[in-house]
Structure formats: C-alpha cells, structure tokens
Design a protein around this motif. Structure first.
Motif, PDB file in Angstrom:
ATOM      1  N   GLY A   1       0.784  -1.233   0.000  1.00  0.00           N
ATOM      2  CA  GLY A   1       0.000   0.000   0.000  1.00  0.00           C
ATOM      3  C   GLY A   1       0.811   1.276   0.000  1.00  0.00           C
ATOM      4  N   THR A   2       2.122   1.176  -0.126  1.00  0.00           N
ATOM      5  CA  THR A   2       2.950   2.391  -0.086  1.00  0.00           C
ATOM      6  C   THR A   2       2.574   3.364  -1.188  1.00  0.00           C
ATOM      7  OG1 THR A   2       4.828   1.335   1.019  1.00  0.00           O
ATOM      8  CG2 THR A   2       5.302   3.277  -0.314  1.00  0.00           C
ATOM      9  N   GLN A   3       2.279   2.848  -2.395  1.00  0.00           N
ATOM     10  CA  GLN A   3       1.949   3.789  -3.468  1.00  0.00           C
ATOM     11  C   GLN A   3       0.627   4.507  -3.202  1.00  0.00           C
ATOM     12  OE1 GLN A   3       0.935   2.421  -7.399  1.00  0.00           O
ATOM     13  NE2 GLN A   3       0.646   0.322  -6.713  1.00  0.00           N
ATOM     14  N   LEU A   4      -0.299   3.881  -2.500  1.00  0.00           N
ATOM     15  CA  LEU A   4      -1.530   4.573  -2.116  1.00  0.00           C
ATOM     16  C   LEU A   4      -1.235   5.672  -1.091  1.00  0.00           C
ATOM     17  CD1 LEU A   4      -4.013   1.572  -1.811  1.00  0.00           C
ATOM     18  CD2 LEU A   4      -3.987   3.340  -3.578  1.00  0.00           C
ATOM     19  N   GLN A   5      -0.313   5.400  -0.184  1.00  0.00           N
ATOM     20  CA  GLN A   5       0.095   6.428   0.783  1.00  0.00           C
ATOM     21  C   GLN A   5       0.743   7.611   0.071  1.00  0.00           C
ATOM     22  OE1 GLN A   5      -1.711   5.254   3.368  1.00  0.00           O
ATOM     23  NE2 GLN A   5      -0.063   5.513   4.859  1.00  0.00           N
ATOM     24  N   ILE A   6       1.556   7.308  -0.925  1.00  0.00           N
ATOM     25  CA  ILE A   6       2.241   8.368  -1.680  1.00  0.00           C
ATOM     26  C   ILE A   6       1.230   9.295  -2.349  1.00  0.00           C
ATOM     27  CG2 ILE A   6       3.634   8.765  -3.766  1.00  0.00           C
ATOM     28  CD1 ILE A   6       5.389   6.425  -2.868  1.00  0.00           C
ATOM     29  N   LEU A   7       0.086   8.740  -2.786  1.00  0.00           N
ATOM     30  CA  LEU A   7      -0.936   9.560  -3.432  1.00  0.00           C
ATOM     31  C   LEU A   7      -1.488  10.637  -2.497  1.00  0.00           C
ATOM     32  CD1 LEU A   7      -2.974   6.873  -5.415  1.00  0.00           C
ATOM     33  CD2 LEU A   7      -1.409   8.594  -6.346  1.00  0.00           C
TER      34      LEU A   7
END
Length: 313
Positions: A41-47
């Motif tokens: 889920g890191t890329q969702l956090q980055i968003l």
C-alpha cells in the motif's frame, strides 16, 4: 532535507497505520527522494503526499519480511506508467533482486526505465557521491536485516560578497578562487586570503534508519551522533522477553540506543496495531524515561532536519 513517514505500523496494515515505508526527501539537496522500505500500500500512501514516484531515485530495503517489501512491484510499475524514465537503484539483502524480477516477469510487466540492484555483501560503505555517503550494518532479526546511516557532506560557508565589494573587488573568476579558500593577489598588489571571506560552514546532517532488530551494538554504531535516529518499537517496556523472542525492540531498547549513540532526536516507528490513543502516548513516555527528545511517528508525520553550525575544533 525531510523525513516523511508513509507507513509506521508493524506486521499488517491497520486503519490508522499502514506498514513500513519512510521517504527521505532530498529535493533541495539533489532533487530526489530516497525510500526506505516499501510495505503493502505504499503507493496509495504516496498519493496522499506531494511525492512524485518519478522523483524516487533510490530504494533501501532493510529486510525481506512482507510488511517491508510487498509494495515494491506496484510502486515500480506505477513509476513506469506515470512517465518515470530515470534509472532506479534498489539496495537490500541478497534475494531482493530475484524477488522483484520474478514478480515483474510473472506479471509480464515492462518498465520504461532500468533497475540497478545492489545486494548487500558486507557491512560498511554502500553508496557514495560528492554529497552523501550511505553505510549499512547487519542487525539482529532472525533473517538478514540492515540499518542504514546516511551522512551528508559538510556545507561550505557562503562567500562574503559585500565585504569583497567594499574592498573594490568586482565579481568574476577571482570570486571562484576566493570561494575555494585560495590566496589571491590583486592587480594593486594586495594579497587576499580567501579563508577570511567565507562564512561559517555548516555540518552535514546524519540520518540513521534501522530495520527490525533486537537492541544491538551495531545500532549504536550506526546511530552515533546522528541528527535523527529512526528505531522500531514493536513492544512496550514490560514486554522485553517477547521482544527478544521475536527479534524486536522495546521502547526502552530504542531509547537506550539513542542515549548511548548521543543522537539529537529519536523517532519510534513499527508500532503494533494494538497500541491506540493513550497507549501510544504511554510508549512515548516510557522512552522518555531514558531519552528525552523522542516522538512516536504516525503516518504522514513529516520531520524537517535543519542544518547546524559546524562546531569549532
């Protein structure tokens, strides 16, 4: 230089904490972002941040447990889909290259940029350029788990242009020689010592980010005199036996490392989802029993790391 915590939880994602990932934002220093771990889920956090995946230049993986690596295939793919073209460097324990390449191959993912893998062979200097050095050491976690020490080069003081102009020295190539600290002879015969016209230098910053680990001497060595130490704190002080059995640390373990290493600030992360509200405050209070300047990170907590004046010898 800033640290932004994208995920601060332990083991599995929770509503209030995603799993491990930390961004070291070096936008002013080299227009890049370095990522430390990349849990699910890191890329969702980055968003939910201002970070652009194409700015991520290096990813440092502490160890191969899923809560630290399961976000990698998605982030790597999205970086390509979103126009990333610059090479990506991935550092980590042996096996990280095989795992990523297998994920990309089986999903038939084609990237628009190359990946350079640097698998750790031994403790010591891992990366160096004219701005930064990165050191690593193996910690204690049952599987290979590493800590990273990022050391910034000292900042040379600013050229005192006003003083030079008062002496009748006009801007030009001579300014460059003075900035380098050289002695220069002017057209009228005066000799100028460049060292006298450079402002006070500033000491480079040191950031230490550790993987999951028991309390160990390697942690202290990596954190020595750091501006910031990021240390896991999966257990409270009363759970020392459990922490040791599961190769993790308590609040007191982390605080003792910070105190022994004489760091400026300690940030606790890798917090179990069972700690909520006042429990989190208690974790901070426990650590403060040993080391005063400590905070428990939460997702999207951002820490600015300012330059300090270089101490006189």
């Amino acid at each position: 230089m800033e640290l932004e915590f994208l995920g601060t939880g332990a083991g599995v994602p929770a509503k209030h904490r995603n799993v491990s990932s930390i961004a070291l934002k070096l936008l002013d220093e080299c227009n890049a972002v370095w990522l430390f771990d990349c849990g699910e889920g890191t890329q969702l956090q980055i968003l939910r941040t201002t970070i652009r995946p194409r700015k991520i230049e290096k990813i440092f993986i502490t160890h191969l447990h899923g809560d630290h690596i399961f976000g990698l295939p998605g982030l790597i793919s999205s970086r390509s889909f979103q126009g990333g073209s610059d090479a990506l460097e991935i550092y980590g324990p042996k096996g990280i290259q095989e795992w990523i390449q297998t994920s990309l191959r089986l999903s038939k993912t084609r990237l628009s940029y190359p990946i350079k893998f640097i698998e750790i062979q031994e403790d010591g200097l891992l990366f160096e350029d004219n701005q930064f050095q990165v050191y690593c050491q193996k910690l204690e976690h049952g599987i290979d788990s590493y800590g990273y020490r990022v050391v910034e080069a000292d900042h040379v003081g600013e050229l005192q242009v006003d003083q030079l102009q008062e002496l009748g020295i006009k801007p030009g190539p001579i300014f460059g020689k003075i900035k380098q600290g050289h002695q220069v002879t002017l057209d009228d015969g005066r000799v100028i010592d460049g060292k006298n016209y450079i402002g006070e230098s500033k000491k480079g910053r040191i950031v230490t980010i550790l993987g999951d680990t028991r309390k160990t001497s390697q942690s202290i060595e990596l954190a020595r005199d750091a501006d910031v130490l990021v240390h896991e704190s999966t257990f409270n002080k009363n759970e020392a036996k459990l922490a040791r059995a599961y190769y993790h640390s308590t609040t007191h373990d982390a605080a003792e490392v910070a105190k022994a290493a004489q760091v400026d600030k300690l940030i606790l992360t890798h917090i179990s989802a069972r700690y909520l509200g006042k429990d989190v405050e208690e974790l901070q209070s426990e650590a403060k029993e040993i080391f005063e300047n400590v905070w428990v990170a939460k997702d999207f907590y951002t820490l600015d790391i300012p330059l300090k004046k270089k101490e006189a010898l």
